[in-house]
Write an enzyme that holds these catalytic residues in place. Structure first.
Site, PDB file in Angstrom:
ATOM      1  N   ASP A  67      -3.119  10.574  -3.585  1.00  0.00           N
ATOM      2  CA  ASP A  67      -4.464  11.105  -3.776  1.00  0.00           C
ATOM      3  C   ASP A  67      -4.787  12.279  -2.859  1.00  0.00           C
ATOM      4  OD1 ASP A  67      -4.396   9.401  -1.553  1.00  0.00           O
ATOM      5  OD2 ASP A  67      -5.563   7.850  -2.530  1.00  0.00           O
ATOM      6  N   ASN A 136     -11.894  -3.044  -0.408  1.00  0.00           N
ATOM      7  CA  ASN A 136     -12.436  -3.544  -1.674  1.00  0.00           C
ATOM      8  C   ASN A 136     -11.340  -3.719  -2.738  1.00  0.00           C
ATOM      9  OD1 ASN A 136     -11.791  -0.944  -2.360  1.00  0.00           O
ATOM     10  ND2 ASN A 136     -13.890  -0.245  -2.723  1.00  0.00           N
ATOM     11  N   HIS A 138      -9.033  -1.459  -3.469  1.00  0.00           N
ATOM     12  CA  HIS A 138      -8.557  -0.247  -4.137  1.00  0.00           C
ATOM     13  C   HIS A 138      -7.101   0.054  -3.773  1.00  0.00           C
ATOM     14  CE1 HIS A 138     -10.333   2.450  -0.703  1.00  0.00           C
ATOM     15  NE2 HIS A 138      -9.030   2.367  -0.528  1.00  0.00           N
ATOM     16  N   GLU A 143     -11.073   2.755  -7.407  1.00  0.00           N
ATOM     17  CA  GLU A 143     -12.097   1.830  -6.936  1.00  0.00           C
ATOM     18  C   GLU A 143     -12.285   0.681  -7.932  1.00  0.00           C
ATOM     19  OE1 GLU A 143     -12.864   2.209  -3.962  1.00  0.00           O
ATOM     20  OE2 GLU A 143     -13.996   4.007  -3.463  1.00  0.00           O
TER      21      GLU A 143
HETATM   22  C1  F6R Z   1      -4.396   6.478   0.848  1.00  0.00           C
HETATM   23  C2  F6R Z   1      -4.914   5.588  -0.178  1.00  0.00           C
HETATM   24  C3  F6R Z   1      -5.793   4.417   0.127  1.00  0.00           C
HETATM   25  C4  F6R Z   1      -5.441   3.699   1.427  1.00  0.00           C
HETATM   26  C5  F6R Z   1      -6.414   2.556   1.679  1.00  0.00           C
HETATM   27  C6  F6R Z   1      -6.137   1.865   2.989  1.00  0.00           C
HETATM   28  O1  F6R Z   1      -3.604   7.488   0.278  1.00  0.00           O
HETATM   29  O2  F6R Z   1      -4.640   5.826  -1.303  1.00  0.00           O
HETATM   30  O3  F6R Z   1      -5.709   3.505  -0.937  1.00  0.00           O
HETATM   31  O4  F6R Z   1      -4.132   3.236   1.355  1.00  0.00           O
HETATM   32  O5  F6R Z   1      -7.717   3.041   1.682  1.00  0.00           O
HETATM   33  O6  F6R Z   1      -6.419   2.763   4.022  1.00  0.00           O
HETATM   34  P1  F6R Z   1      -6.010   2.466   5.533  1.00  0.00           P
HETATM   35  O7  F6R Z   1      -4.533   2.453   5.582  1.00  0.00           O
HETATM   36  O8  F6R Z   1      -6.585   3.619   6.314  1.00  0.00           O
HETATM   37  O9  F6R Z   1      -6.623   1.158   5.880  1.00  0.00           O
END
Ligand code: F6R
Length: 243
Positions: A67, A136, A138, A143
């Site tokens: 992303d 959540n 994701h 989301e």
């Molecule tokens: C990042 C991504 C998100 C993260 C998720 C966890 O490229 O796609 O799905 O993997 O938000 O984030 P952290 O590792 O910061 O807890």
């Protein structure tokens, strides 16, 4: 899904990097799907170490990131382009023409999403997709409520996700409200998925993934339908799961 329980963040990072290194060593043209966020940083450090010790070259590796924020130029310090450069790419011998990340400043974001899908298709299939777990549920920036059949698309970030990511910005106002993300169907087409989960704050989400039902309200639950998922989770993250 295979759950590999490890002691802590460091062990998770090392185990994850060894899975990547094994693939990079055995495949002539490995295609990796990469994630940003706090979770994979230790894994990237471990890959850099392996490179510095001359045990691996990344010259033949192609990467696709999950992303990118909409509205942040590649050079913006909080863009995922900058993140990947700082945390991994600039430290290794990967060909920058072989690292793909959606452009969140493209004039036409829908066309940019389609272009990204074509680039992934041209590369064949993602051999190994690294994922972190959102609080959540994701995956990528898909989301809750995102269709399981989604391809790369623009998503409105939930307030809770913006809050969780505000730690990287000077203020919450600066956190973009939209992102381009690989779709759930795009992610799930990867041959192998490596989900990394660390820390107590992820314990509820991991327990829901392991014990709960498959539902679009909890995007990561789709992983239960994938034949080849490895979850590497540390003790703190497994706290609410129990056994
Ligand atoms: C990042 C991504 C998100 C993260 C998720 C966890 O490229 O796609 O799905 O993997 O938000 O984030 P952290 O590792 O910061 O807890």
């Amino acid at each position: 899904m295979k759950l590999v329980k490890v002691k802590d963040y460091q062990e998770m990072s090392q185990k994850a990097s060894s899975v990547l290194l094994e693939l990079i060593a055995k495949k002539a043209d490995p295609v990796l799907g990469l994630a940003t966020g706090s979770t994979p940083i230790g894994m990237y450090q471990s890959l850099i170490k392996a490179y510095e010790q001359e045990t691996v070259s990344f010259k033949h590796v192609k990467t696709f990131n999950l992303d990118e924020y909409v509205g942040l130029a590649c050079q913006h310090p909080n863009s995922y382009h900058s993140f990947m450069n700082e945390k991994l790419f600039k430290h290794i011998d990967i060909d920058s023409g072989q690292t793909f990340i959606p452009d969140g400043t493209a004039d036409d974001l829908v066309v940019e999403c389609q272009k990204y899908e074509v680039q992934i298709r041209k590369a064949g299939q993602i051999d190994l997709q690294v994922l972190g777990l959102g609080l959540n549920g994701h995956i990528g920036f898909n989301e809750p409520g995102t269709s399981f059949s989604s391809r790369t698309h623009v998503i409105n970030l939930m307030e809770s996700t913006r809050l969780a990511n505000a730690r990287f910005f000077d203020s919450l106002d600066e956190v973009p409200t939209q992102a381009i993300t690989m779709g759930i169907n795009t992610i799930i087409e990867s041959k192998l998925i490596l989900l990394l989960v660390s820390g107590e704050k992820k314990a509820k989400a991991l327990a829901r993934l392991l014990n709960g039902e498959v539902s679009e309200e909890f995007p990561a639950s789709i992983l239960k339908r994938h034949p080849n998922v490895i979850i590497i989770a540390d003790e703190a993250a497994c706290r609410e799961y129990g056994n």
